[in-house]
Every structure is written in structure tokens, then in C-alpha cells.
Motif scaffolding. Structure first.
Motif, short mmCIF file in Angstrom:
data_model
loop_
_atom_site.label_atom_id
_atom_site.label_comp_id
_atom_site.label_asym_id
_atom_site.label_seq_id
_atom_site.Cartn_x
_atom_site.Cartn_y
_atom_site.Cartn_z
N ILE A 160 80.88 96.47 69.92
CA ILE A 160 80.40 95.68 71.06
C ILE A 160 78.89 95.85 71.24
N ILE A 161 78.41 97.10 71.13
CA ILE A 161 76.97 97.35 71.28
C ILE A 161 76.18 96.65 70.18
N ALA A 162 76.64 96.81 68.92
CA ALA A 162 75.95 96.17 67.80
C ALA A 162 75.98 94.65 67.95
N ASP A 163 77.13 94.13 68.38
CA ASP A 163 77.26 92.69 68.53
C ASP A 163 76.31 92.17 69.61
N ARG A 164 76.18 92.90 70.71
CA ARG A 164 75.26 92.49 71.78
C ARG A 164 73.83 92.48 71.29
N GLN A 165 73.47 93.48 70.49
CA GLN A 165 72.12 93.52 69.95
C GLN A 165 71.84 92.32 69.06
N TYR A 166 72.77 92.06 68.16
CA TYR A 166 72.61 90.91 67.27
C TYR A 166 72.61 89.60 68.06
N TYR A 167 73.50 89.50 69.05
CA TYR A 167 73.62 88.26 69.83
C TYR A 167 72.34 88.01 70.64
#
Length: 454
Positions: free
Chosen positions: A419-426
Motif C-alpha cells: 500500500i505504501i509503495a503503491d501510494r508513492q508510485y500513484y
């Protein structure tokens, strides 16, 4: 984090690189791979002869006959694994030294057999000693360490004699096969004489032969250590840590520990074939492969792909998951390792190391309390998908179910980090889109102003 990385890079990486490039470990790894097709062949027929409900279909007598007919397959392959490994060591190490590889392989086999007692102690139905036969266990699990030592030592002696020039040189015109045979004569005699002396020397010891000495003094303690949960967790930790720094953890760690795990597997298989109600070891080669690598590749990343499909919003992670899903099903996960990325990614190191260790402990616990059978020792190809590989490794559907449970555990551990990585990429993608949109608007405004001006 940066300081820890610097320390590991300074002290751990040089050791890892030396292990990875070590000639002996490389040869040993290749030798096990040489035996792999034969072991898989034997494993297939072990699985077939132990399929569920065969006793109902064939009856007890018919099942015994069926197993007797198929028993030659594992007996001629898996049970002789030490012999095949010795042949591989002799061949590949001779190639490394650029001496005649086929003779190096043959001499290694002869050296191993010279150290092997041709005596079978039998207690059933009466106690007796039978001479002139080679006990099969000496060529399998029980002789593995002797075989490895014999293979390496024999080639070292053989190539040194050749390099000193102690060979018979035949005149030109002699057929090549004859010339090579005579050139290997003196090195072979010297090498095998050394092993004959070793055999004779050990006959005067309390053990009677080097096999029992190695097995009791070295191999048994190492196997006991290698099959323990703490040692297994340490091994998993280093596999994951090496991968984090971009080094192939399996090659580095398995090169050292494969002889121990393979011996544990062979002992389990022999016990299983003899109808033992409880196998001797939880941890063996199949435990390490099927319940770690066999769940989507190193680090069990198939669960990471599934997690991305569930919670992912960023286009980058979604595309990565789509790219890695098909290979991941067959336990190939380089797209995830280098695409997420996992290598040198500080955010990922916690679940990357923690998840396999927790799942390994969970698997060990489930087997130790009897919820899941121990791995029976048959070799399961590492590309077999999750659930099916667990069933084959344990000869029970419980093994497949345990893999699914482990899969869910890995997903839970990775979820917050994904979730954290996805938020950063998003967020990065949104910012990039905003910049692109702003740039397009500025270009359009300039075009409109230029048109008005004209």
C-alpha cells in the motif's frame, strides 16, 4: 539504514562474492544439477506407487506387487545419488583444470568405491555378514559426504600428477583413444593408490572404514544442525539478504548446504519407501524448495503480485503485476525482484526478509505437531505451481493446503508495504500527469497567443 547497508556492503558482500565464485561450490552445484533428471525420474515413480486409494483398487497383495515392479526406478536413481554426484564432481572439476574430464570422472568414481566397504551386515532373519556386495545406502544418503570428499580429492591428485608431466606419451599415429588412455595411466594409478592406502589405514581404526567415520563424526552432527529450525531460519535470512543486494541467495547458500539437505531428503525417502509411520526429518531439500522458492520464487513473491492486484492503484505496479503473474505461477520472479524493485529498496527489506522466515517457522510448526506430513523426499521440479507442489512433496493434500495458508500469511505481511509503495508510485504518476497536463496547456496557450498576434 544507510549505515547498516554500508556495513553489510563492506563485510558481508566480499564473503558472498567469494562463495559465489568458489570453484568447489560451483562444481558441487553443477554436479547436483547433473543428477537432477535422474532424481526426478525416480521421484515420479515413487509418487505413482503411493497414490491414494491404490490399496482399494489393487488390494494389499496387488499393491505390494505394483510397488515391487516400480521400485527399480527410485532404487536405480535416487538411492544412488552419491554415486552420480561423484561422477559430476570428477567431470566438472576436471574441466575446470582443463584435464581429460571423462577420465577424471571415472577415477573419481573408482576412488569413491575404493573407500566403500563391500560388506553388508544383515540382522534379519539372522545376524550375518555378506561379503562381495555394496550396501545401497553407502551410494546414497549415508555415503554423500564421503563421495563429495573423494570426488574433489581424487581430481586434485589426478590433475597435479598430470601437471607435473608424469604421463606416458605415445608416438604420433597411435589412435587418440589409446593415447589418452595411456596418458591417464600413471595419474590414475597414483590417485587410486592413495585411496587404497586410506582404505587400509581406516581398516585399523575403531570405525573400520572412512564411511562410518565421516557419517558418525561429521555428517550426522551436520545433518542434525541443518535440520533444526534455528539453523533453517538463519539460512533463510541470508538467502533473502543476499538477494536484497542483488546476489543470487540460493546459489550462494544452497551450494554450501545442499549436501546436508539432500542427505536429509534421501533418509526421508528411504524411510517412506519402507513404510515408516513417521519420517526422520522435517527440514530437507523439499522443505526448503517447496515451501519457500516453490511459492512464487524467492521471497514468495506470487503473494506480492496477488496483493498488488487487490489494492494496487498505480499504473506502474499494476503493469508490473500483469507482467510478473504468469512467470510467478511457475515460480519465476525476476520481474518482481528487479521491477518492484526489491534489490536495494529500503522500504521492501522488512517484508522481504520477515515473510519467508515467519512462513518457514509456521510450516515447521504445522509439520511438527502432525497437521501436515513431513516432505517424503521425492524431488518436485521447482516450476510446479503452488498447491500441487505441496501435495507432491508431502504426498498429501495437506501440503497443498499449507502452501495456501502460507500464501495468505505472506499477503498479510506484505499488505501495508505494498500500500505504501503503491501510494508513492500513484502520487508520482499523478504529479507527472499534472505536469504533463500543465505543459500541454502552456503549449496550447502559446499557440493561441501566437495565432491572435498573427
Amino acid at each position: 539504514m544507510a549505515k547498516i547497508t554500508d556495513v553489510l556492503d563492506s563485510y558481508l558482500m566480499p564473503v558472498a562474492n567469494k562463495l559465489n565464485n568458489n570453484v568447489y561450490l560451483s562444481v558441487l552445484r553443477d554436479s547436483f544439477m547433473l543428477a537432477l533428471p535422474l532424481i526426478i525420474f525416480g521421484s515420479i515413480f515413487v509418487v505413482i506407487s503411493n497414490l491414494p486409494y491404490l490399496d482399494v483398487l489393487l488390494g494389499k497383495t496387488g499393491l505390494d506387487q505394483f510397488k515391487a515392479l516400480l521400485g527399480a526406478a527410485p532404487d536405480a536413481t535416487i538411492s544412488l545419488m552419491a554415486l552420480f554426484t561423484v561422477a559430476g564432481i570428477g567431470y566438472y572439476l576436471s574441466k575446470q583444470y582443463e584435464v581429460e574430464a571423462i577420465y577424471g570422472s571415472t577415477i573419481a568414481i573408482a576412488a569413491f568405491l575404493l573407500l566403500t566397504p563391500f560388506i553388508l551386515d544383515q540382522t534379519d532373519p539372522v545376524k550375518q555378514t555378506i561379503a562381495g556386495v555394496i550396501p545401497v545406502p553407502r551410494l546414497g544418503a549415508k555415503g554423500m559426504f564421503v563421495g563429495i570428499l573423494a570426488g574433489f580429492l581424487s581430481v586434485e591428485i589426478y590433475r597435479k600428477v598430470i601437471q607435473k608431466g608424469w604421463t606416458i606419451k605415445m608416438p604420433k599415429g597411435v589412435p587418440e583413444a589409446v593415447s589418452k588412455s595411456f596418458s591417464s595411466l600413471i595419474p590414475a594409478v597414483v590417485t587410486l593408490t592413495v585411496f587404497l592406502i586410506i582404505r587400509i589405514a581406516f581398516s585399523f581404526t575403531p570405525w573400520g572404514n572412512i564411511h562410518d567415520f565421516i557419517y558418525n563424526i561429521i555428517q550426522t552432527p551436520l545433518m542434525a544442525l541443518g535440520s533444526s529450525l534455528p539453523a533453517t531460519l538463519v539460512e533463510i535470512f541470508f538467502i533473502q539478504l543476499f538477494w536484497f543486494f542483488g546476489l543470487h541467495g540460493q546459489i550462494i547458500v544452497n551450494s554450501v548446504l545442499d549436501p546436508i539437505w539432500q542427505s536429509l531428503s534421501l533418509e526421508n525417502l528411504q524411510a517412506f519407501q519402507h513404510g515408516a509411520t513417521k519420517l526422520p526429518h522435517i527440514v530437507n531439500k523439499q522443505f526448503m524448495d517447496t515451501f519457500t522458492v516453490g511459492m512464487g520464487g524467492t521471497g514468495m513473491t506470487l503473494a506480492v503480485i496477488a496483493t498488488i492486484f487487490i489494492v494496487g492503484k498505480s499504473r506502474q505496479l499494476k503493469d508490473l503485476a500483469k507482467l510478473g503473474a504468469a512467470p510467478g505461477i511457475f515460480n519465476v520472479n525476476e520481474p518482481i525482484i528487479f521491477g518492484l524493485p526489491i534489490v536495494l529498496n529500503p522500504l521492501i527489506i522488512i517484508p522481504w526478509i520477515l515473510a519467508p522466515m515467519i512462513v518457514t517457522a509456521l510450516t515447521y510448526f504445522a509439520m511438527s505437531i502432525g497437521l501436515v506430513p513431513y516432505p517424503i523426499g521425492v524431488t518436485v521440479p521447482w516450476t510446479v505451481p503452488i498447491f500441487f507442489s505441496g501435495m507432491l512433496a508431502t504426498n498429501s493434500i495437506a501440503g497443498g493446503i499449507l502452501q495456501l495458508v502460507n500464501f495468505a500469511v505472506v499477503m498479510v505481511i506484505w499488505l501495508p508495504f505494498v500500500i505504501i509503495a503503491d501510494r508513492q508510485y500513484y502520487r508520482s504518476e499523478q504529479e507527472e500527469q499534472a505536469k504533463l497536463k500543465q505543459s500541454e496547456m502552456q503549449t496550447q496557450n502559446k499557440s493561441e497567443q501566437q495565432a491572435v498576434h498573427e
